[in-house]
Structure formats: structure tokens, C-alpha cells
Motif scaffolding. Structure first.
Motif, mmCIF file in Angstrom:
data_model
loop_
_atom_site.group_PDB
_atom_site.id
_atom_site.type_symbol
_atom_site.label_atom_id
_atom_site.label_comp_id
_atom_site.label_asym_id
_atom_site.label_seq_id
_atom_site.Cartn_x
_atom_site.Cartn_y
_atom_site.Cartn_z
ATOM 1 N N ALA A 12 -49.373 -14.912 21.524
ATOM 2 C CA ALA A 12 -48.690 -14.108 22.546
ATOM 3 C C ALA A 12 -49.184 -14.577 23.901
ATOM 4 O O ALA A 12 -50.281 -15.114 24.011
ATOM 5 N N GLY B 196 -49.373 -13.409 28.231
ATOM 6 C CA GLY B 196 -49.273 -12.284 29.163
ATOM 7 C C GLY B 196 -50.660 -11.835 29.559
ATOM 8 O O GLY B 196 -51.538 -11.697 28.703
ATOM 9 N N ILE C 117 -54.523 -10.471 22.610
ATOM 10 C CA ILE C 117 -54.736 -10.455 21.157
ATOM 11 C C ILE C 117 -54.123 -11.669 20.462
ATOM 12 O O ILE C 117 -54.293 -11.835 19.252
ATOM 13 N N LYS D 242 -59.131 -4.598 17.341
ATOM 14 C CA LYS D 242 -58.248 -3.531 16.846
ATOM 15 C C LYS D 242 -56.861 -4.029 16.469
ATOM 16 O O LYS D 242 -56.069 -3.280 15.899
ATOM 17 N N ALA D 243 -56.528 -5.254 16.845
ATOM 18 C CA ALA D 243 -55.149 -5.724 16.655
ATOM 19 C C ALA D 243 -54.806 -5.913 15.183
ATOM 20 O O ALA D 243 -55.623 -6.402 14.399
ATOM 21 N N ASN D 244 -53.612 -5.514 14.839
ATOM 22 C CA ASN D 244 -53.109 -5.722 13.479
ATOM 23 C C ASN D 244 -52.626 -7.179 13.360
ATOM 24 O O ASN D 244 -51.693 -7.578 14.070
ATOM 25 N N ARG E 134 -38.845 -21.763 24.343
ATOM 26 C CA ARG E 134 -37.569 -21.423 23.695
ATOM 27 C C ARG E 134 -36.455 -22.305 24.249
ATOM 28 O O ARG E 134 -35.629 -22.824 23.500
HETATM 29 N N1 LIG Z 1 -43.813 -13.278 23.034
HETATM 30 C C1 LIG Z 1 -44.741 -12.891 23.890
HETATM 31 O O1 LIG Z 1 -45.680 -13.619 24.121
HETATM 32 C C2 LIG Z 1 -44.637 -11.551 24.530
HETATM 33 C C3 LIG Z 1 -45.425 -11.275 25.617
HETATM 34 N N2 LIG Z 1 -45.435 -10.041 26.195
HETATM 35 C C4 LIG Z 1 -46.380 -9.822 27.286
HETATM 36 O O2 LIG Z 1 -47.534 -9.144 26.755
HETATM 37 C C5 LIG Z 1 -48.130 -8.331 27.768
HETATM 38 C C6 LIG Z 1 -48.274 -6.888 27.283
HETATM 39 O O3 LIG Z 1 -46.970 -6.334 27.141
HETATM 40 P P1 LIG Z 1 -46.682 -4.888 26.567
HETATM 41 O O4 LIG Z 1 -45.430 -4.435 27.159
HETATM 42 O O5 LIG Z 1 -47.895 -4.044 26.678
HETATM 43 O O6 LIG Z 1 -46.322 -5.147 25.008
HETATM 44 P P2 LIG Z 1 -47.302 -5.408 23.771
HETATM 45 O O7 LIG Z 1 -46.414 -5.718 22.614
HETATM 46 O O8 LIG Z 1 -48.323 -6.415 24.103
HETATM 47 O O9 LIG Z 1 -48.034 -4.004 23.512
HETATM 48 C C7 LIG Z 1 -47.313 -2.789 23.412
HETATM 49 C C8 LIG Z 1 -48.193 -1.745 22.708
HETATM 50 O O10 LIG Z 1 -48.293 -2.100 21.324
HETATM 51 C C9 LIG Z 1 -49.639 -2.288 20.949
HETATM 52 N N3 LIG Z 1 -49.704 -3.479 20.058
HETATM 53 C C10 LIG Z 1 -49.046 -4.652 20.245
HETATM 54 N N4 LIG Z 1 -49.365 -5.503 19.263
HETATM 55 C C11 LIG Z 1 -50.215 -4.874 18.440
HETATM 56 C C12 LIG Z 1 -50.899 -5.248 17.252
HETATM 57 N N5 LIG Z 1 -50.766 -6.462 16.690
HETATM 58 N N6 LIG Z 1 -51.702 -4.344 16.671
HETATM 59 C C13 LIG Z 1 -51.856 -3.115 17.195
HETATM 60 N N7 LIG Z 1 -51.236 -2.702 18.323
HETATM 61 C C14 LIG Z 1 -50.430 -3.579 18.940
HETATM 62 C C15 LIG Z 1 -50.409 -2.526 22.250
HETATM 63 O O11 LIG Z 1 -51.749 -2.164 22.114
HETATM 64 C C16 LIG Z 1 -49.613 -1.687 23.244
HETATM 65 O O12 LIG Z 1 -50.078 -0.366 23.225
HETATM 66 C C17 LIG Z 1 -47.232 -8.470 28.995
HETATM 67 O O13 LIG Z 1 -47.789 -9.441 29.832
HETATM 68 C C18 LIG Z 1 -45.908 -8.948 28.426
HETATM 69 O O14 LIG Z 1 -45.127 -9.642 29.340
HETATM 70 C C19 LIG Z 1 -44.675 -9.021 25.682
HETATM 71 C C20 LIG Z 1 -43.865 -9.250 24.595
HETATM 72 C C21 LIG Z 1 -43.732 -10.532 23.976
#
Ligand SMILES: NC(=O)C1=CN([C@@H]2O[C@H](COP(=O)(O)OP(=O)(O)OC[C@H]3O[C@@H](n4cnc5c(N)ncnc54)[C@H](O)[C@@H]3O)[C@@H](O)[C@H]2O)C=CC1
Ligand SMILES: CC(C)CC(=O)C(=O)O
Ligand SMILES: [Mg+2]
Length: 350
Positions: free
Chosen positions: A68, A70, A12, A288-290, A91
Motif C-alpha cells: 500500500a 500513502g 502497513i 495490528k494489521a490483518n 496502473r
Molecule cells: N492502493 C493503495 O495503496 C491505497 C492507498 N490508500 C492511502 O492509504 C492512506 C490511508 O487511507 P485510509 O483512507 O485511512 O484507508 P485505509 O484503507 O488505509 O484505512 C482505513 C481504515 O481501515 C483500517 N485498515 C486498513 N487495512 C487494514 C488491515 N489490513 N487490518 C486492519 N485494519 C485495517 C485502518 O486502520 C483504518 O482505520 C492514504 O494515504 C490513502 O491515500 C488508500 C487506499 C488504497
């Protein structure tokens, strides 16, 4: 004219960054934008999650808007090639040690909070998270025990200078707010945390006007849902700050609402701005992302890196107004698509 690097990344990331970019464009400011490949997208195209040309762009830019990184398809890659190494690498390379993560309850969103509305209503806090140390950057490795069992280790460490500079950011932030600082650690168990507490107490001598409290991280997690309104500024290490900020996001409604600024000094010349969430593969590509966290990150970019407080406030007011008018993506209980949410913010931009 400032140069803003756009590193949209994976999942997203591009979807929410597109909306933030639309809002920045609508302000009619005289800034230049340049896109760069990062994360899994960069690995696919160029064989590395943080290719040299992206790093060069990051160094050249006045500020970075990050989406983001991942990608579950790349979870099997060796750690140094995983998409997440891109954000960790940026960072470290840019010295972005201070991560500001504000969590504020927006009027009208109380019902979206995981907490009771009367508890959620009072939330207005900032988590100041140390971003270039701790177990994320300490010595790590894999091996075998004498018994032949597989083992892994990640070293938690901070030196006194690293703790002092982030403590100062916390105190400076508290000084400008309600003058209440909570330092979160695990000093009852960890040597690193005992040093942390010692140094925070030393820095406190320069800030007699700020009321400092120390809190263990397990208690902090509990207090964050029991009485979140009691927090003003929280200063903590990299790991604890990562976890507590995701928790704080659900206290104010959604992880899709929390922006962040990663700075290399208090006022921040070059900073990186990103939503606190990840690439959300479970909803990627579905509209769907916010996008609010990304849009609010753009506001933080204007405030901290480009000293444009007026434009930052215009964006924040537009997000508040859009929420106030009932615009809601599914994470907030609504049916607006990512683009429709962006439209609502644009329509509210004064
Ligand atoms: N700074 C970065 O780039 C970060 C990268 N990641 C990476 O992202 C991938 C997914 O990690 P997750 O643990 O699933 O964390 P995530 O934050 O991507 O998602 C966690 C939950 O929150 C929901 N969500 C997240 N952002 C949203 C938004 N803007 N609107 C609506 N729903 C939202 C997702 O659908 C999911 O159910 C992994 O590869 C992880 O390593 C995780 C955190 C920070
Ligand atoms: C390296 C990232 C995946 C860490 C993270 O979750 C974050 O910074 O919020
Ligand atoms: Mg995180």
C-alpha cells in the motif's frame, strides 16, 4: 522460473506484504523475488514515488505483489509527488484496466461482519472495477471563478472501447460463476453513465446466458447492505468500484480480508496484486494489521499471472483454516498480531 516484484510501500504495506511473502516462500516454488521502492518510501529515498528503477522492475516482472502507499506527512506535497501517484502510475503504465475484487464470507467470520450474520452468510461476489479511466485519470485542475472563488475540477470520461473491454471482463466472469451481472452506474444523472449503459447493453448481446441488471450506484450501496447475497458479479467504473468495494469489505468482516487483482487482459500475463486497503497510518507499526488480504492477493497472483491454480487454492484453504481455528487480528475482534496471523496461516498450509 517467474520473477515476482515486491513493492511493499508505506505504513502497513511492508507489514502485510512480509506475511504474504512468508506464505509464498513456504510453498517451495521456484520463483525469484525482487524488492522495489514505491510510494512515500521511494520519495524519501529517491525523490519520486514511482522512480524509474521501480517502473523498470514492474515492466520486467511476471507479476507484482503490492502492499500500500500513502503517508499523512506527505499529504501537503503537490499531487504528482504524492505517494498515491505510484499506484495510479503503475496502473496506467501497465495498462491494468481490470480490477477484480472478490468479497466472500469466510466460514466463522459472520460475527465480524457489520451486517447481521444471517444476511452476511450469503455473500459471495466479485466487484469488477474499471481501473485506468473515470475521474481518477480525466483532466483535472484548479483555478478561480469569475467571482475570484477557488475552484477545482476532475473530468469523468470513458470512451466506448474502455467500457466495452471492462464489460467483457464482467460478462466473462459472470459466465464462469452464477451468470448474474449487475452493472452499476449513475445513468439518471451522468452522460458518462448513459454511454456506459449503452455499451454494456451492446456487449450483452454476446452473452445471452448471463442475466444483466443495471443499477444506480446509490441503490447499489443500499442493496449491498440490505441483500448482499443477491449480487454475483458487479461491473462498474473506477470511482464507484473503489467506494463499493470498501463497503463490501465490511460486509464480510474487515477491509483486511479483501484481496485484488489488477489485470491488463482477461487471463492476465503481468498483473498487480494488492489488498484493497491503504497504508492505514492509524495502526502502522503496531503489529495490528490483518495480513489476510495481502496473503489472498498472493493467491490471486499465482492463479492469474502464473497459472498455478493448485498453489492458489492451497493458500486460500490455509486462510480459511486459520480463520476456522479462531485466529483473528483486532479488526476481526481478536488479539493476534500481524505475525501471529501469518503464523496461523503457515501452520494451516497443507
Ligand atoms: N492502493 C493503495 O495503496 C491505497 C492507498 N490508500 C492511502 O492509504 C492512506 C490511508 O487511507 P485510509 O483512507 O485511512 O484507508 P485505509 O484503507 O488505509 O484505512 C482505513 C481504515 O481501515 C483500517 N485498515 C486498513 N487495512 C487494514 C488491515 N489490513 N487490518 C486492519 N485494519 C485495517 C485502518 O486502520 C483504518 O482505520 C492514504 O494515504 C490513502 O491515500 C488508500 C487506499 C488504497
Ligand atoms: C489511488 C488509491 C488511493 C485509490 C484507492 O483507494 C484504491 O484503489 O482502492
Ligand atoms: Mg480504495
Amino acid at each position: 522460473m517467474a520473477l515476482i516484484a515486491i513493492l511493499a510501500g508505506d505504513g502497513i504495506g511492508p507489514e502485510v506484504t512480509t506475511q504474504a511473502r512468508r506464505v509464498l516462500d513456504a510453498l517451495g516454488l521456484d520463483h525469484q523475488f525482487e524488492d522495489g521502492l514505491v510510494g512515500g518510501a521511494a520519495y524519501r529515498a529517491l525523490g519520486h514515488p514511482l522512480p524509474p528503477q521501480t517502473l523498470e522492475l514492474a515492466h520486467r516482472a511476471d507479476a507484482i505483489l503490492f502492499g500500500a502507499v500513502g503517508d499523512p506527512e506527505m499529504d501537503g506535497l503537490e499531487r504528482t509527488l504524492r505517494p498515491e501517484q505510484a499506484i495510479l502510475g503503475l496502473r496506467k503504465a501497465l495498462g491494468l484496466f481490470a480490477n477484480l475484487r472478490p468479497a466472500t464470507m469466510f466460514p466463522g467470520l459472520e460475527d465480524a461482519s457489520a451486517l447481521r450474520p444471517e444476511v452476511a452468510r450469503s455473500i459471495d461476489m466479485v466487484i469488477v472495477r474499471e481501473l485506468t479511466g473515470d475521474v481518477y485519470f480525466g483532466d483535472k485542475g484548479r483555478g478561480h471563478t469569475k467571482m475570484g472563488l477557488r475552484e477545482g475540477h476532475d473530468m469523468m470520461r470513458y470512451d466506448e472501447a474502455e467500457v466495452a473491454r471492462i464489460a467483457r471482463v464482467g460478462f466473462e466472469m459472470a459466465k464462469r460463476r452464477k451468470k448474474i451481472l449487475t452493472s452499476v452506474d449513475k445513468a439518471n444523472v451522468l452522460e458518462t453513465s448513459q454511454l456506459w449503459r449503452e455499451i454494456v447493453n451492446e456487449v450483452a448481446l454476446d452473452y445471452p446466458e448471463v442475466k444483466l441488471t443495471h443499477m444506480y450506484v446509490d441503490n447499489a450501496a443500499m442493496q449491498l447492505v440490505r441483500n448482499p447475497g443477491a449480487f454475483d458479479v458487479v461491473v462498474t467504473g473506477n470511482l464507484f468500484g473503489d467506494i463499493l468495494s470498501d463497503q463490501a469489505s465490511m460486509c464480510v468482516g474487515s477491509i483486511g480480508m479483501l484481496p485484488s487483482a489488477s489485470l491488463n487482459e482477461w487471463t492476465g500475463t503481468c498483473g498487480l496484486y494488492e489488498p484493497i486497503h491503504g497504508s492505514a497510518p492509524d495502526i502502522a507499526g503496531q503489529g495490528k494489521a490483518n495480513p489476510c488480504a495481502a496473503i489472498l492477493s498472493a493467491a490471486m497472483l499465482l492463479r492469474h499471472s502464473l497459472s498455478d491454480e493448485a498453489s492458489a487454492q492451497r493458500i486460500e484453504a490455509a486462510v480459511i483454516a486459520a480463520i476456522g481455528s479462531g485466529a483473528r487480528t483486532p479488526d476481526l475482534g481478536g488479539s493476534h498480531s500481524t505475525t501471529a496471523m501469518g503464523d496461523a496461516v503457515l501452520a494451516a498450509l497443507q
